[in-house]
Design an enzyme around this catalytic site. Structure first.
Site, PDB file in Angstrom:
ATOM      1  N   SER A 132       0.889  -1.166  -0.039  1.00 16.21           N
ATOM      2  CA  SER A 132       0.047  -0.020  -0.024  1.00 16.21           C
ATOM      3  C   SER A 132       0.794   1.406  -0.023  1.00 16.21           C
ATOM      4  O   SER A 132       2.029   1.334   0.478  1.00 16.21           O
ATOM      5  CB  SER A 132      -0.776   0.081   1.213  1.00 16.21           C
ATOM      6  OG  SER A 132      -1.536   1.276   1.420  1.00 16.21           O
ATOM      7  N   TYR A 145      -1.804   0.813  10.670  1.00 11.71           N
ATOM      8  CA  TYR A 145      -1.815   0.256   9.170  1.00 11.71           C
ATOM      9  C   TYR A 145      -0.543   0.337   8.465  1.00 11.71           C
ATOM     10  O   TYR A 145      -0.059  -0.037   7.786  1.00 11.71           O
ATOM     11  CB  TYR A 145      -3.102   0.658   8.329  1.00 11.71           C
ATOM     12  CG  TYR A 145      -3.179   0.196   7.154  1.00 11.71           C
ATOM     13  CD1 TYR A 145      -3.270  -1.256   6.838  1.00 11.71           C
ATOM     14  CD2 TYR A 145      -3.173   0.995   6.090  1.00 11.71           C
ATOM     15  CE1 TYR A 145      -3.509  -1.670   5.627  1.00 11.71           C
ATOM     16  CE2 TYR A 145      -3.384   0.584   4.665  1.00 11.71           C
ATOM     17  CZ  TYR A 145      -3.396  -0.921   4.589  1.00 11.71           C
ATOM     18  OH  TYR A 145      -3.698  -1.087   3.217  1.00 11.71           O
TER      19      TYR A 145
HETATM   20  C1  8X3 Z   1      -5.081   1.724   1.103  1.00 12.44           C
HETATM   21  C2  8X3 Z   1      -4.463   3.213   0.774  1.00 12.44           C
HETATM   22  O1  8X3 Z   1      -4.250   5.655   1.175  1.00 12.44           O
HETATM   23  O2  8X3 Z   1      -5.906   4.275   2.636  1.00 12.44           O
HETATM   24  O3  8X3 Z   1      -4.089   0.697   1.337  1.00 12.44           O
HETATM   25  O4  8X3 Z   1      -3.550   3.986   3.228  1.00 12.44           O
HETATM   26  S1  8X3 Z   1      -4.561   4.307   1.984  1.00 12.44           S
END
Ligand code: 8X3
Length: 244
Positions: A132, A145
Site C-alpha cells: 500500500s 496500518y
Molecule cells: C490503502 C491506501 O491511502 O487508505 O491501502 O492507506 S490508504
C-alpha cells in the site's frame, strides 16, 4: 486444464483478491483461492473453476490445510490484509494493531513460507505481494496500518534479496486509494464514512490493480518487477487528493 500454471490468491472473497483471481484466470492460470468467507468465493468456483478453500492467514493450521496438496505453484498473490480504525496513536486500541499485524504481516509470512517449496519447484515462481502507499508514507490516524504495511514492504524487499539466485521472482504492488470494502472495514462497517473517502474523486478499482498483478506475473522470466506504486490520477500522495 492440465498443464496450465497455477496461481494462488489469498483474501479472494472480494476486492483486489477476487479481481486478481478473475484476471489471472483470463490470462491462463488455474486458480486456488482462499479467504475466511468461503461462501463468498463460490462465484470464482462457478465462473473460473477455481479451487476454493477456507483460509485464515493468521492461523498456521489453517494455512497448512489450505496449502495441502499444492506441490507446484507458479504465482502466489499475497493479498489478504486490511486496515482497522483511524484513531490517533494516543487513542488506538492495541488489539486493532495486533489484528492488522497478524493479517497483513504474519499472514503474508505464513502463506509465503508454506508455498515457497512449491514456488521453487515450479522453476519460475512469482511472489506478488499487495502492499500500500501506506507502507511508503505514514499519515495521521494511520499508524497501525502504516506500521503493518511498512513491515510488509520490508518483508518483500528482504525476500527478494534472500531468493536471489533461486527461480522465484518477488514483487510488490503498492496501490493508493482503491474503492473496495477496504474503507468499510477500516471504518468498522460505517458505509457513509467509507464513501466519504472517495467523494468527488475517481479512485482506482480492484480491476485496475488486478491488471498490474497480471502484468507483473506475465513478464519474461528474466524480468523482476520489484515495486510498483499505483495511484489514481486524482491522488498524488497519501494525503493529497484532487476532489471536484
Ligand atoms: C490503502 C491506501 O491511502 O487508505 O491501502 O492507506 S490508504
Amino acid at each position: 486444464m492440465a498443464g496450465r500454471p497455477l496461481a494462488v490468491v489469498t483474501g479472494a472473497s472480494s476486492g483486489i483478491g477476487a479481481a486478481s483471481a478473475r484476471a489471472l484466470a483470463a490470462a491462463g492460470f488455474d486458480l486456488v483461492v482462499g479467504a475466511r468467507r468461503v461462501e463468498r468465493m463460490q462465484p470464482l468456483a462457478d465462473e473460473l473453476g477455481a479451487d476454493v478453500r477456507p483460509l485464515d492467514v493468521t492461523d498456521a493450521g489453517s494455512v497448512r490445510d489450505f496449502c495441502a496438496g499444492i506441490e507446484r505453484c507458479e504465482v502466489l498473490v499475497n493479498n489478504a490484509g486490511g486496515a482497522i480504525g483511524t484513531e490517533p496513536v494516543a487513542e488506538a486500541d492495541p488489539e486493532d494493531w495486533r489484528t492488522m499485524y497478524e493479517t497483513n504481516v504474519l499472514g503474508t509470512l505464513h502463506v509465503t513460507q508454506a508455498l515457497l517449496p512449491a514456488l521453487v519447484a515450479s522453476g519460475d515462481g512469482r511472489v506478488i505481494t499487495i502492499g500500500s502507499i501506506a507502507g511508503r508514507e505514514p499519515y495521521p490516524g494511520g499508524a497501525g496500518y502504516n506500521a503493518a504495511k511498512h513491515a510488509v514492504s520490508a518483508f518483500s524487499r528482504v525476500l527478494r534479496m534472500e531468493l536471489l539466485g533461486q527461480p522465484v521472482r518477488v514483487s510488490q504492488i503498492d496501490p493508493g486509494m482503491v474503492e473496495t470494502e477496504f474503507s468499510v472495514t477500516r471504518f468498522r462497517g460505517d458505509a457513509d464514512a467509507a464513501a466519504k473517502v472517495y467523494e468527488g474523486m475517481t479512485p482506482l478499482s480492484a480491476d485496475d490493480v488486478a491488471d498490474a498483478v497480471v502484468w507483473v506475473a506475465t513478464r519474461p522470466k528474466h524480468v523482476n518487477i520489484d515495486q510498483i506504486l499505483m495511484l489514481a490520477t486524482d491522488q498524488s500522495s497519501a494525503r493529497v487528493v484532487h476532489r471536484r
